[in-house]
Design a protein around this motif. Sequence first.
Motif, PDB file in Angstrom:
ATOM      1  N   TYR A 159      19.044  44.211  43.059  1.00  0.00           N
ATOM      2  CA  TYR A 159      18.526  43.297  44.025  1.00  0.00           C
ATOM      3  C   TYR A 159      19.533  42.954  45.092  1.00  0.00           C
ATOM      4  O   TYR A 159      20.604  42.739  44.538  1.00  0.00           O
ATOM      5  CB  TYR A 159      17.865  42.290  43.220  1.00  0.00           C
ATOM      6  CG  TYR A 159      16.490  42.339  42.416  1.00  0.00           C
ATOM      7  CD1 TYR A 159      16.040  43.894  42.632  1.00  0.00           C
ATOM      8  CD2 TYR A 159      16.082  41.660  41.507  1.00  0.00           C
ATOM      9  CE1 TYR A 159      15.025  44.041  41.474  1.00  0.00           C
ATOM     10  CE2 TYR A 159      15.281  41.827  40.677  1.00  0.00           C
ATOM     11  CZ  TYR A 159      14.760  42.946  40.914  1.00  0.00           C
ATOM     12  OH  TYR A 159      13.614  43.219  39.784  1.00  0.00           O
ATOM     13  N   ASN A 160      19.237  42.921  45.990  1.00  0.00           N
ATOM     14  CA  ASN A 160      20.013  42.185  47.226  1.00  0.00           C
ATOM     15  C   ASN A 160      19.636  40.770  47.506  1.00  0.00           C
ATOM     16  O   ASN A 160      18.519  40.454  47.580  1.00  0.00           O
ATOM     17  CB  ASN A 160      19.918  42.850  48.673  1.00  0.00           C
ATOM     18  CG  ASN A 160      20.393  44.427  48.246  1.00  0.00           C
ATOM     19  OD1 ASN A 160      19.527  45.358  48.766  1.00  0.00           O
ATOM     20  ND2 ASN A 160      21.398  44.609  47.818  1.00  0.00           N
ATOM     21  N   ILE A 161      20.431  39.832  47.926  1.00  0.00           N
ATOM     22  CA  ILE A 161      20.139  38.450  48.030  1.00  0.00           C
ATOM     23  C   ILE A 161      20.111  38.441  49.680  1.00  0.00           C
ATOM     24  O   ILE A 161      20.920  38.782  50.250  1.00  0.00           O
ATOM     25  CB  ILE A 161      21.256  37.464  47.615  1.00  0.00           C
ATOM     26  CG1 ILE A 161      21.213  37.768  46.000  1.00  0.00           C
ATOM     27  CG2 ILE A 161      21.010  36.251  48.127  1.00  0.00           C
ATOM     28  CD1 ILE A 161      22.428  37.056  45.571  1.00  0.00           C
ATOM     29  N   ASN A 162      18.804  38.196  49.968  1.00  0.00           N
ATOM     30  CA  ASN A 162      18.666  38.483  51.516  1.00  0.00           C
ATOM     31  C   ASN A 162      18.250  36.960  52.418  1.00  0.00           C
ATOM     32  O   ASN A 162      18.155  37.104  53.546  1.00  0.00           O
ATOM     33  CB  ASN A 162      17.340  39.242  51.886  1.00  0.00           C
ATOM     34  CG  ASN A 162      17.571  40.558  51.253  1.00  0.00           C
ATOM     35  OD1 ASN A 162      18.668  41.104  51.904  1.00  0.00           O
ATOM     36  ND2 ASN A 162      16.750  41.346  50.748  1.00  0.00           N
ATOM     37  N   SER A 163      18.614  35.867  51.695  1.00  0.00           N
ATOM     38  CA  SER A 163      18.404  34.446  52.382  1.00  0.00           C
ATOM     39  C   SER A 163      19.171  33.393  51.716  1.00  0.00           C
ATOM     40  O   SER A 163      19.541  33.550  50.340  1.00  0.00           O
ATOM     41  CB  SER A 163      17.016  34.102  52.408  1.00  0.00           C
ATOM     42  OG  SER A 163      16.352  33.899  51.134  1.00  0.00           O
ATOM     43  N   LEU A 164      19.328  32.538  52.512  1.00  0.00           N
ATOM     44  CA  LEU A 164      20.349  31.422  51.762  1.00  0.00           C
ATOM     45  C   LEU A 164      19.375  30.718  50.600  1.00  0.00           C
ATOM     46  O   LEU A 164      19.988  30.130  49.916  1.00  0.00           O
ATOM     47  CB  LEU A 164      20.615  30.381  52.822  1.00  0.00           C
ATOM     48  CG  LEU A 164      21.733  30.771  53.685  1.00  0.00           C
ATOM     49  CD1 LEU A 164      22.072  30.073  55.081  1.00  0.00           C
ATOM     50  CD2 LEU A 164      22.998  31.191  52.979  1.00  0.00           C
ATOM     51  N   GLN A 165      18.085  30.693  51.085  1.00  0.00           N
ATOM     52  CA  GLN A 165      17.298  29.950  49.937  1.00  0.00           C
ATOM     53  C   GLN A 165      17.177  30.737  48.732  1.00  0.00           C
ATOM     54  O   GLN A 165      17.495  30.107  47.489  1.00  0.00           O
ATOM     55  CB  GLN A 165      15.665  29.867  50.551  1.00  0.00           C
ATOM     56  CG  GLN A 165      14.827  29.052  49.389  1.00  0.00           C
ATOM     57  CD  GLN A 165      15.106  27.815  49.137  1.00  0.00           C
ATOM     58  OE1 GLN A 165      15.474  26.785  50.256  1.00  0.00           O
ATOM     59  NE2 GLN A 165      15.324  27.276  47.960  1.00  0.00           N
ATOM     60  N   GLU A 166      17.083  32.157  48.813  1.00  0.00           N
ATOM     61  CA  GLU A 166      17.247  32.690  47.505  1.00  0.00           C
ATOM     62  C   GLU A 166      18.470  32.691  46.951  1.00  0.00           C
ATOM     63  O   GLU A 166      18.411  32.665  45.483  1.00  0.00           O
ATOM     64  CB  GLU A 166      17.142  34.379  47.934  1.00  0.00           C
ATOM     65  CG  GLU A 166      16.762  35.321  46.761  1.00  0.00           C
ATOM     66  CD  GLU A 166      16.710  36.730  47.265  1.00  0.00           C
ATOM     67  OE1 GLU A 166      16.777  37.720  46.616  1.00  0.00           O
ATOM     68  OE2 GLU A 166      16.219  37.015  48.538  1.00  0.00           O
ATOM     69  N   LEU A 167      19.770  32.667  47.615  1.00  0.00           N
ATOM     70  CA  LEU A 167      21.143  32.375  46.947  1.00  0.00           C
ATOM     71  C   LEU A 167      20.930  31.184  46.346  1.00  0.00           C
ATOM     72  O   LEU A 167      21.374  30.837  45.148  1.00  0.00           O
ATOM     73  CB  LEU A 167      21.945  32.302  48.191  1.00  0.00           C
ATOM     74  CG  LEU A 167      23.201  32.166  47.546  1.00  0.00           C
ATOM     75  CD1 LEU A 167      23.977  33.305  46.490  1.00  0.00           C
ATOM     76  CD2 LEU A 167      24.644  32.257  48.735  1.00  0.00           C
ATOM     77  N   ALA A 168      20.316  29.903  46.895  1.00  0.00           N
ATOM     78  CA  ALA A 168      20.404  28.723  46.427  1.00  0.00           C
ATOM     79  C   ALA A 168      19.686  28.700  45.012  1.00  0.00           C
ATOM     80  O   ALA A 168      19.911  28.102  43.971  1.00  0.00           O
ATOM     81  CB  ALA A 168      19.730  27.688  47.348  1.00  0.00           C
ATOM     82  N   ASP A 169      18.229  29.542  45.080  1.00  0.00           N
ATOM     83  CA  ASP A 169      17.630  29.308  43.831  1.00  0.00           C
ATOM     84  C   ASP A 169      18.365  30.166  42.562  1.00  0.00           C
ATOM     85  O   ASP A 169      18.133  29.651  41.594  1.00  0.00           O
ATOM     86  CB  ASP A 169      16.346  30.272  43.981  1.00  0.00           C
ATOM     87  CG  ASP A 169      15.395  29.541  45.255  1.00  0.00           C
ATOM     88  OD1 ASP A 169      15.586  28.476  45.179  1.00  0.00           O
ATOM     89  OD2 ASP A 169      14.565  29.947  45.521  1.00  0.00           O
ATOM     90  N   LEU A 170      19.052  30.984  42.847  1.00  0.00           N
ATOM     91  CA  LEU A 170      19.797  31.920  41.839  1.00  0.00           C
ATOM     92  C   LEU A 170      21.005  31.184  41.634  1.00  0.00           C
ATOM     93  O   LEU A 170      21.297  30.841  40.353  1.00  0.00           O
ATOM     94  CB  LEU A 170      20.414  33.240  42.509  1.00  0.00           C
ATOM     95  CG  LEU A 170      19.818  34.275  42.651  1.00  0.00           C
ATOM     96  CD1 LEU A 170      20.344  35.619  43.331  1.00  0.00           C
ATOM     97  CD2 LEU A 170      19.044  34.851  41.313  1.00  0.00           C
ATOM     98  N   ASP A 171      21.472  30.057  42.207  1.00  0.00           N
ATOM     99  CA  ASP A 171      22.548  29.353  41.894  1.00  0.00           C
ATOM    100  C   ASP A 171      22.180  28.269  41.022  1.00  0.00           C
ATOM    101  O   ASP A 171      23.054  27.599  40.063  1.00  0.00           O
ATOM    102  CB  ASP A 171      23.315  28.852  43.297  1.00  0.00           C
ATOM    103  CG  ASP A 171      24.687  28.227  43.006  1.00  0.00           C
ATOM    104  OD1 ASP A 171      25.450  29.018  42.234  1.00  0.00           O
ATOM    105  OD2 ASP A 171      24.751  27.026  43.540  1.00  0.00           O
ATOM    106  N   ARG A 172      21.018  27.851  41.351  1.00  0.00           N
ATOM    107  CA  ARG A 172      20.454  26.716  40.229  1.00  0.00           C
ATOM    108  C   ARG A 172      19.997  27.141  38.883  1.00  0.00           C
ATOM    109  O   ARG A 172      19.643  26.498  37.960  1.00  0.00           O
ATOM    110  CB  ARG A 172      19.308  25.976  40.960  1.00  0.00           C
ATOM    111  CG  ARG A 172      19.625  25.198  42.092  1.00  0.00           C
ATOM    112  CD  ARG A 172      18.438  24.271  42.407  1.00  0.00           C
ATOM    113  NE  ARG A 172      17.417  24.976  42.993  1.00  0.00           N
ATOM    114  CZ  ARG A 172      17.242  25.261  44.250  1.00  0.00           C
ATOM    115  NH1 ARG A 172      18.049  24.861  44.995  1.00  0.00           N
ATOM    116  NH2 ARG A 172      16.043  25.865  44.615  1.00  0.00           N
ATOM    117  N   ALA A 173      19.896  28.759  38.864  1.00  0.00           N
ATOM    118  CA  ALA A 173      19.193  29.559  37.452  1.00  0.00           C
ATOM    119  C   ALA A 173      20.201  29.137  36.400  1.00  0.00           C
ATOM    120  O   ALA A 173      21.367  29.185  36.732  1.00  0.00           O
ATOM    121  CB  ALA A 173      19.035  30.835  37.854  1.00  0.00           C
TER     122      ALA A 173
END
Length: 204
Positions: free
Chosen positions: A190-204
């Motif tokens: 999977y590629n991280i394509n948005s800052l929101q997606e990155l933020a969601d992963l960072d909280r996981a």
Amino acid sequence: MTIPIQSITGLVLAGGRGLRMGGVDKGLQKLHGQPLAAHVLARLAPQTGALAISANRNRDAYAALGARWHATVLADSLPDFPGPLAGLLAGLQAANTEWLLAAPCDSPYLRTDLAAKLGAEAVAQHADIATVLAPDASGEVSLHPVFVLLRTSLAADLAAFLGAGERKVRAWYARHRTAEVAFADGRAFYNINSLQELADLDRA
């Protein structure tokens, strides 16, 4: 049979514009306190004999980041961010090994057996290129072409392809014997394509 680690140079592709992230340098964005490119370098390092980073911006930052793994920083030889093939060309031209294993900088969950699996299929199918077939985020199986193992002897052909104004990754692969290697779990690709997606992963 597979390909010996010392015969492979690893390449992190971090040379794009990051347009889907608003123009930020994607590889330097942090996940769990570490730049995305660092996650990829850490996973490529045990699979390869040497490492490099394809980067067209913030080269000093990437040089500092890559120092831990003795990774060299390579810039595209072509202007105006012509795409991942230009990054692959830089890697092919710089590598002192028979093979190059490339992965994008926004794939922090990269498989640690990617070189072994792609290498085994490249050997078995007498292929010059081995790339990934895996489920995408929607579950549909598709090609993930910038996760790729390829012979460095292809450098001249790729240079000619790009010199003719061509840019499509799959069109260049079609010129060569290519193994498409199936993986059941797509999360590693999977590629991280948005800052929101990155933020969601960072909280996981």
